[in-house]
Design an enzyme around this catalytic site. Structure first.
Site, PDB file in Angstrom:
ATOM      1  N   ASP A 135       0.847  -1.191   0.000  1.00  0.00           N
ATOM      2  CA  ASP A 135       0.000   0.000   0.000  1.00  0.00           C
ATOM      3  C   ASP A 135       0.882   1.240   0.000  1.00  0.00           C
ATOM      4  OD1 ASP A 135      -2.450   1.245  -0.076  1.00  0.00           O
ATOM      5  OD2 ASP A 135      -2.694   1.317   2.093  1.00  0.00           O
ATOM      6  N   HIS A 142      -4.312  13.924   1.299  1.00  0.00           N
ATOM      7  CA  HIS A 142      -4.488  13.110   2.500  1.00  0.00           C
ATOM      8  C   HIS A 142      -3.226  13.147   3.360  1.00  0.00           C
ATOM      9  CE1 HIS A 142      -5.287   9.677   5.113  1.00  0.00           C
ATOM     10  NE2 HIS A 142      -4.138   9.153   4.701  1.00  0.00           N
ATOM     11  N   GLU A 203     -10.801   3.764   4.394  1.00  0.00           N
ATOM     12  CA  GLU A 203      -9.870   4.495   3.538  1.00  0.00           C
ATOM     13  C   GLU A 203     -10.257   4.300   2.081  1.00  0.00           C
ATOM     14  OE1 GLU A 203      -5.728   4.853   6.104  1.00  0.00           O
ATOM     15  OE2 GLU A 203      -5.785   3.524   4.367  1.00  0.00           O
ATOM     16  N   GLU A 205      -9.512   4.187  -1.638  1.00  0.00           N
ATOM     17  CA  GLU A 205      -8.341   3.972  -2.482  1.00  0.00           C
ATOM     18  C   GLU A 205      -8.751   3.337  -3.809  1.00  0.00           C
ATOM     19  OE1 GLU A 205      -4.842   2.289  -0.770  1.00  0.00           O
ATOM     20  OE2 GLU A 205      -5.491   2.650   1.301  1.00  0.00           O
ATOM     21  N   ASP A 237      -9.262   0.234   2.495  1.00  0.00           N
ATOM     22  CA  ASP A 237      -8.247  -0.322   3.387  1.00  0.00           C
ATOM     23  C   ASP A 237      -8.619   0.053   4.827  1.00  0.00           C
ATOM     24  OD1 ASP A 237      -5.955  -1.748   3.999  1.00  0.00           O
ATOM     25  OD2 ASP A 237      -4.669   0.007   3.882  1.00  0.00           O
ATOM     26  N   ARG A 241      -7.537   3.154  14.005  1.00  0.00           N
ATOM     27  CA  ARG A 241      -6.677   4.309  14.278  1.00  0.00           C
ATOM     28  C   ARG A 241      -6.099   4.309  15.686  1.00  0.00           C
ATOM     29  NH1 ARG A 241      -5.535   5.701   9.167  1.00  0.00           N
ATOM     30  NH2 ARG A 241      -7.366   6.389   8.001  1.00  0.00           N
ATOM     31  N   GLN A 244      -3.383   1.772  15.711  1.00  0.00           N
ATOM     32  CA  GLN A 244      -2.302   2.287  14.867  1.00  0.00           C
ATOM     33  C   GLN A 244      -1.448   3.316  15.604  1.00  0.00           C
ATOM     34  OE1 GLN A 244      -3.698   3.838  11.125  1.00  0.00           O
ATOM     35  NE2 GLN A 244      -1.694   4.482  10.434  1.00  0.00           N
ATOM     36  N   LYS A 257      -3.662  -2.416  10.438  1.00  0.00           N
ATOM     37  CA  LYS A 257      -3.971  -2.356   9.015  1.00  0.00           C
ATOM     38  C   LYS A 257      -4.080  -3.732   8.361  1.00  0.00           C
ATOM     39  CE  LYS A 257      -3.658   1.054   6.855  1.00  0.00           C
ATOM     40  NZ  LYS A 257      -4.673   2.015   6.401  1.00  0.00           N
ATOM     41  N   THR A 261      -8.949  -5.712   4.175  1.00  0.00           N
ATOM     42  CA  THR A 261      -8.903  -4.779   3.052  1.00  0.00           C
ATOM     43  C   THR A 261      -9.917  -5.285   2.033  1.00  0.00           C
ATOM     44  OG1 THR A 261      -6.545  -4.328   3.395  1.00  0.00           O
ATOM     45  CG2 THR A 261      -7.468  -3.775   1.238  1.00  0.00           C
ATOM     46  N   GLU A 365      -9.557  12.260   8.622  1.00  0.00           N
ATOM     47  CA  GLU A 365      -9.509  13.621   8.083  1.00  0.00           C
ATOM     48  C   GLU A 365     -10.829  14.359   8.280  1.00  0.00           C
ATOM     49  OE1 GLU A 365      -7.557  14.158   4.045  1.00  0.00           O
ATOM     50  OE2 GLU A 365      -7.747  11.980   4.182  1.00  0.00           O
TER      51      GLU A 365
END
Length: 419
Positions: A135, A142, A203, A205, A237, A241, A244, A257, A261, A365
């Site tokens: 990834d 971002h 996420e 993508e 994905d 958080r 993480q 992560k 996915t 975000e």
């Protein structure tokens, strides 16, 4: 563009301009290859067995990829772009109303009964067997927004960001097809704290599948990289958080992560997306790129209209043109040390966000790290994903008969297992 003899609903992603490839199954049919047109699917295993490619002699040496090797698209992908494009063009002709290959399927009602199935009557499978998944972090908006949250505006982007496509190795075994439930993970979120993830995120993508790899110790130019891509899918994905934030120093994300996915089931070929190429985001750095990352073409990324819906409420609308790096550059960088990529490897773009309101590619975000909320109607709001939430990513280019899209990349959050 010509019209198809099969009905194509308005705003369908699967027009004659597209012709994607995927793998489907039914209760009575094992996984096998297909293409999509309108609201229908063409069973390419049965089509091939019934001499559907009889008028394409160039493909005759390769018929086994839709017959003997049909549970994934890996064997087809490994044939390379010239064969992919040849098959795509042929299928376009076969599906064109009163075209030169009308005798292959349009005028064969008995064969139609065998090979044409409603899309809503089948189960879609992972399109390829994925050996490795990497990834990247190519969405500069971002990267900047997240950098501002953690390091402030002056240090939002690291010094390496515009010098190379930043990336990390993901977990291929937990890549799942659209429609698969996503179970909330457990993890360590602070010293002495082990709990269910509280800050679950999505996420937005896109991702590319590798068609032909390179040998160990061999590098790949950006031009060669473009020729080694099989096609593209939408991708979510999922990210934990809070897990993480505790684990990522010093080696980057790991369990936060690797738990899931999700990708869309249909692979759209680069040739279908060529009309939608556009320029990437301009570099700010005055330091020139090293030659292995330079590209001759000015238009190297795609302008794909992307939408994220949470519980049927659109929360994000943006474009995949918000990338600093192209997939050609990502693949070339991945191989520059001699890393051997293989057929079926998956390369993710990283989260794609735009600069405007409602263009954030993740909740991190959109909520500024959970300080704000995203409103879903008048009375419902979210800072992070809750159990039962459904995330649907869609994407398309063009309009009308020229529309090219992927359908859906869908996942529902289910509660964590009790430990």
């Amino acid at each position: 563009m010509s019209t198809s003899w099969l009905p194509i609903p308005p705003n369908s992603d699967f027009t004659l301009s597209n012709i994607p490839f995927g793998i489907f199954s039914t209760p009575n049919t094992p996984p096998r290859p297909a293409t999509a047109i309108g609201a229908s699917l063409i069973d390419l295993h049965t089509f091939t067995s019934a001499s559907g490619f009889g008028a394409l002699p160039e493909f005759h040496p390769h018929l086994h990829v839709f017959q003997d090797s049909g549970s994934t698209l890996n064997a087809f992908a490994a044939l390379g772009q010239p064969i992919h494009n040849l098959v795509r063009s042929y299928l376009q002709e076969v599906l064109t109303a009163d075209g030169k290959y009308a005798h292959i399927l349009q005028t064969q009602p008995e064969l139609q009964k065998l090979v044409i199935k409603p899309l809503d009557s089948v189960t879609m499978c992972l399109p390829l067997a994925i050996g490795d998944y990497s990834d990247f972090y190519a969405g500069r908006v971002h990267a900047f927004n997240v950098g501002c949250l953690f390091r402030g505006r002056d240090n939002a982007l690291q010094k390496n960001y515009e010098q190379l496509p930043v990336g990390y190795h993901g977990r291929a075994s937990s890549v799942v097809v659209s429609g698969t439930e996503m179970r909330r993970p457990w993890g360590q979120t602070a010293e002495g704290v082990f709990e269910k993830c509280r800050k679950l995120d999505l996420e937005l993508e896109i991702a590319a599948f590798v068609a032909r790899g390179n040998g160990l110790g061999e590098s790949v130019s950006t031009k060669e990289a473009g020729e080694r891509i099989f096609g593209f899918v939408l991708m979510n994905d999922w990210s934990a958080r809070d897990i993480q934030s505790f684990e990522y120093v010093p080696l980057g994300p790991f369990t936060s992560k690797s738990f899931a996915t999700t990708i869309s089931p249909w692979v759209v070929l680069p040739s279908a997306l060529t009309p939608f190429l556009t320029a990437p985001l301009p570099r700010i750095s005055s330091i020139p790129l090293h030659p292995y990352l330079t590209e001759e073409a000015a238009k190297t990324v795609y302008d794909i209209s992307l939408t994220v819906a949470l519980n049927s409420h659109p929360i994000t609308r943006t474009s995949s043109k918000n990338l600093l790096w192209s997939f050609n550059q990502m693949l070339a960088h991945h191989a520059i040390t001699g890393c051997n990529l293989r057929t079926g490897d998956l390369l993710g773009s990283g989260t794609i966000s735009g600069e405007g309101d409602g263009e954030a590619g993740c909740l991190l975000e959109a909520t500024q790290g959970g300080k704000k909320v995203v409103r879903l109607g008048d009375e419902v709001e979210r800072a992070w994903l809750e159990d039962g939430d459904e995330v649907v990513i869609t994407g398309y280019c063009g309009n009308g008969d020229g529309r090219v899209g992927w359908g859906e990349c869908r996942g529902v959050v289910v509660p964590a297992r009790e430990l």
